[in-house]
Design an enzyme around this catalytic site. Structure first.
Site, PDB file in Angstrom:
ATOM      1  CG  HIS A  35      -1.830  -1.127   1.378  1.00 33.84           C
ATOM      2  ND1 HIS A  35      -1.714  -2.080   2.361  1.00 33.84           N
ATOM      3  CD2 HIS A  35      -2.914  -1.480   0.645  1.00 33.84           C
ATOM      4  CE1 HIS A  35      -2.692  -2.959   2.237  1.00 33.84           C
ATOM      5  NE2 HIS A  35      -3.422  -2.637   1.209  1.00 33.84           N
ATOM      6  CE  LYS A 147      -2.714  -9.039  -3.533  1.00 28.09           C
ATOM      7  NZ  LYS A 147      -3.376  -8.916  -2.255  1.00 28.09           N
ATOM      8  NE  ARG A 185      -8.641 -12.145   2.406  1.00 23.12           N
ATOM      9  CZ  ARG A 185      -9.215 -11.350   1.490  1.00 23.12           C
ATOM     10  NH1 ARG A 185      -8.495 -10.881   0.489  1.00 23.12           N
ATOM     11  NH2 ARG A 185     -10.498 -11.052   1.565  1.00 23.12           N
TER      12      ARG A 185
HETATM   13  N1  ATP Z   1       2.015  -6.352  -2.472  1.00 21.32           N
HETATM   14  C1  ATP Z   1       1.367  -5.372  -3.086  1.00 21.32           C
HETATM   15  N2  ATP Z   1       1.977  -4.632  -4.020  1.00 21.32           N
HETATM   16  C2  ATP Z   1       1.324  -3.638  -4.678  1.00 21.32           C
HETATM   17  N3  ATP Z   1       0.040  -3.310  -4.433  1.00 21.32           N
HETATM   18  C3  ATP Z   1      -0.619  -4.009  -3.512  1.00 21.32           C
HETATM   19  C4  ATP Z   1       0.001  -5.070  -2.784  1.00 21.32           C
HETATM   20  N4  ATP Z   1      -0.917  -5.582  -1.934  1.00 21.32           N
HETATM   21  C5  ATP Z   1      -2.046  -4.885  -2.117  1.00 21.32           C
HETATM   22  N5  ATP Z   1      -1.874  -3.941  -3.060  1.00 21.32           N
HETATM   23  C6  ATP Z   1      -2.878  -3.023  -3.587  1.00 21.32           C
HETATM   24  O1  ATP Z   1      -3.382  -2.205  -2.557  1.00 21.32           O
HETATM   25  C7  ATP Z   1      -4.742  -1.882  -2.847  1.00 21.32           C
HETATM   26  C8  ATP Z   1      -5.560  -2.208  -1.644  1.00 21.32           C
HETATM   27  O2  ATP Z   1      -5.539  -3.606  -1.452  1.00 21.32           O
HETATM   28  P1  ATP Z   1      -6.038  -4.327  -0.147  1.00 21.32           P
HETATM   29  O3  ATP Z   1      -6.308  -3.309   0.894  1.00 21.32           O
HETATM   30  O4  ATP Z   1      -7.076  -5.313  -0.480  1.00 21.32           O
HETATM   31  O5  ATP Z   1      -4.709  -5.055   0.326  1.00 21.32           O
HETATM   32  P2  ATP Z   1      -4.277  -6.523   0.147  1.00 21.32           P
HETATM   33  O6  ATP Z   1      -2.983  -6.677   0.813  1.00 21.32           O
HETATM   34  O7  ATP Z   1      -4.416  -6.865  -1.292  1.00 21.32           O
HETATM   35  O8  ATP Z   1      -5.341  -7.272   0.989  1.00 21.32           O
HETATM   36  P3  ATP Z   1      -5.827  -8.758   0.849  1.00 21.32           P
HETATM   37  O9  ATP Z   1      -4.863  -9.546   1.623  1.00 21.32           O
HETATM   38  O10 ATP Z   1      -7.153  -8.622   1.448  1.00 21.32           O
HETATM   39  O11 ATP Z   1      -5.901  -9.107  -0.604  1.00 21.32           O
HETATM   40  C9  ATP Z   1      -5.150  -2.710  -4.060  1.00 21.32           C
HETATM   41  O12 ATP Z   1      -5.069  -1.889  -5.217  1.00 21.32           O
HETATM   42  C10 ATP Z   1      -4.092  -3.777  -4.082  1.00 21.32           C
HETATM   43  O13 ATP Z   1      -3.865  -4.315  -5.375  1.00 21.32           O
HETATM   44  N1  BAL Z   2      -7.306  -6.979  -2.520  1.00 24.89           N
HETATM   45  C1  BAL Z   2      -8.545  -7.619  -2.928  1.00 24.89           C
HETATM   46  C2  BAL Z   2      -9.643  -7.385  -1.997  1.00 24.89           C
HETATM   47  C3  BAL Z   2     -10.374  -8.636  -1.635  1.00 24.89           C
HETATM   48  O1  BAL Z   2      -9.774  -9.714  -1.621  1.00 24.89           O
HETATM   49  O2  BAL Z   2     -11.555  -8.562  -1.331  1.00 24.89           O
END
Ligand code: ATP
Ligand code: BAL
Ligand code: PAF
Length: 290
Positions: A35, A147, A185
Site C-alpha cells: 500500500h 497484485k 491476509r
Molecule cells: N504487495 C502489493 N503490491 C502492490 N500493491 C498491492 C500489494 N498488496 C495490495 N496492493 C494493492 O493495494 C490496494 C488495496 O488492497 P487491499 O487493501 O485489499 O490489500 P491486500 O494486501 O491486497 O489485501 P488482501 O490480503 O485482502 O488481498 C489494491 O489496489 C491492491 O492491489
Molecule cells: N485486494 C482484494 C480485496 C479482496 O480480496 O476482497
C-alpha cells in the site's frame, strides 16, 4: 505527518474544495509496504493524496473472511502518513450503503474467470465501491496494485465504459525478500507458514521459465506451475492460469507483454492470490531451493 481522518462525503468534499491534483489510493486497510508504494507513487504525482480505508462488505462472499478481516486504524494512519498521505477517508458501512441503497455496478466479461468465477459477485462489490469512491473523492488519478491483476482490469474497463474522468495507475507488486507478495491476509499466517506460501511465487516463476525455454502450449505451461504447487501437500489450488489482457485463456500463448500468469490457492485455511507477467526480462529466482 499523520493524515487527517474524514468519515463523511461532506467532509471529503470540503477538504478537497481547493485547487490541486488529487490522487486516491483505495484500500481495505491493515496497510503494508505494498500500500505504501501506491501512496508514495500518488505523493510523487499529486498535490493532495487521499487514502481510503474501507472493508467493503459487498465484495465478500457469505463464507469469506469479512468478520475477521484485519483492522488497525492507528497502524493505517502511521503507514499512510509515513508514505505521504494527507487525508484518510474511513467511512462507516452505513455511510457508503445507507438504508434503501439499491445500486450495483456490474462489469461483464473481464469480471468473470478466473477470480470472478472463484468468488461469485466479488467484482460487482469491487466495481460498485470503487465507482462510489471515485465519485466521492473525484480524483484526477487513482492507484491500484498489480497484485490484484484482474481487479485492475475490471476497474480499467469500468472507467473506460462509464467515462469516469480519472487516470487509473497500476503499481507493480511489492514482495517480501522471499518472493511472497505482500498482502494484508498474510497476517493470518505465522512466519513459518509465510515461508511455505512462497511456493505460489515459485509456481509462477516455473511457468515463466517454461515459456522462456520455448513452451507455447498453455496447458503445458499451466502444468509446469501446478507441479510446483503439488510439491506442498498444504496447497489447495483454486486456479493457475495464463490469460490475455481480457482474462481469456487461449490454447497457445502469444508474445504479448500483457500475457499474465495468475494463481489463487488456499494454504493453512487462508486464500492467497498472486500473478506475474509471462514474459519478464528479470525473473525472480526465489532462493536456494526454487
Ligand atoms: N504487495 C502489493 N503490491 C502492490 N500493491 C498491492 C500489494 N498488496 C495490495 N496492493 C494493492 O493495494 C490496494 C488495496 O488492497 P487491499 O487493501 O485489499 O490489500 P491486500 O494486501 O491486497 O489485501 P488482501 O490480503 O485482502 O488481498 C489494491 O489496489 C491492491 O492491489
Ligand atoms: N485486494 C482484494 C480485496 C479482496 O480480496 O476482497
Ligand atoms: C479496491 C478495493 C479497495 C475496493 O474495496 C479493494 O478491492 C482492495 O483493497 O483491493
Amino acid at each position: 505527518m499523520t493524515p487527517r481522518v474524514l468519515t463523511t462525503t461532506e467532509e471529503v468534499r470540503e477538504a478537497l474544495a481547493g485547487p490541486g491534483r488529487v490522487g486516491l489510493v483505495p484500500t481495505m486497510g491493515y496497510l503494508h509496504d505494498g500500500h505504501a508504494a501506491l501512496i508514495r507513487q500518488a505523493r510523487a504525482a499529486c498535490d493532495v493524496v487521499v487514502v481510503s480505508v474501507f472493508v467493503n462488505p459487498r465484495q465478500f462472499g457469505v463464507n469469506e473472511d469479512l468478520g475477521r478481516y484485519p483492522r488497525d486504524l492507528d497502524r493505517d494512519l502511521a503507514v499512510a502518513g509515513a508514505a505521504g498521505a494527507d487525508l484518510l477517508f474511513h467511512p462507516e458501512v452505513t455511510t457508503m450503503y445507507p438504508d434503501g441503497y439499491a445500486t450495483t455496478v456490474t462489469v461483464s466479461g473481464v469480471s468473470g474467470p478466473p477470480e470472478g468465477h472463484a468468488r461469485p459477485g466479488h467484482f460487482d462489490g469491487v466495481s460498485t465501491v470503487v465507482l462510489k469512491l471515485l465519485n466521492i473523492v473525484q480524483p484526477e488519478r487513482a492507484y491500484f496494485g498489480e497484485k490484484d491483476w484482474q481487479q485492475l482490469a475490471v476497474v480499467r474497463r469500468m472507467v473506460r465504459d462509464l467515462n469516469v474522468p480519472v487516470r487509473v495507475v497500476g503499481v507493480p507488486t511489492v514482495r517480501a525478500a522471499s518472493g511472497l507478495a505482500l498482502s494484508s491476509r498474510n497476517s493470518y499466517l505465522t512466519p513459518e507458514q509465510q515461508e511455505r506460501a512462497v511456493v505460489l511465487s515459485r509456481a509462477l516463476w516455473a511457468v515463466q521459465e517454461a515459456a522462456a525455454a520455448g513452451e507455447r502450449d498453455t496447458a503445458r505451461l499451466v502444468q509446469a506451475g501446478l507441479e510446483v504447487l503439488a510439491r506442498d501437500p498444504e496447497v489447495r489450488p483454486d486456479y493457475l492460469t495464463v490469460v490475455d489482457s481480457d482474462m481469456r485463456e487461449r490454447e497457445r500463448v502469444e508474445n504479448d507483454p500483457m500475457t499474465r500468469v495468475l494463481v489463487a490457492a488456499r494454504m493453512f485455511g487462508v486464500r492467497l492470490i498472486d500473478n506475474v507477467p509471462l514474459w519478464a526480462e528479470e525473473r525472480w529466482t526465489g532462493g536456494e531451493d526454487a
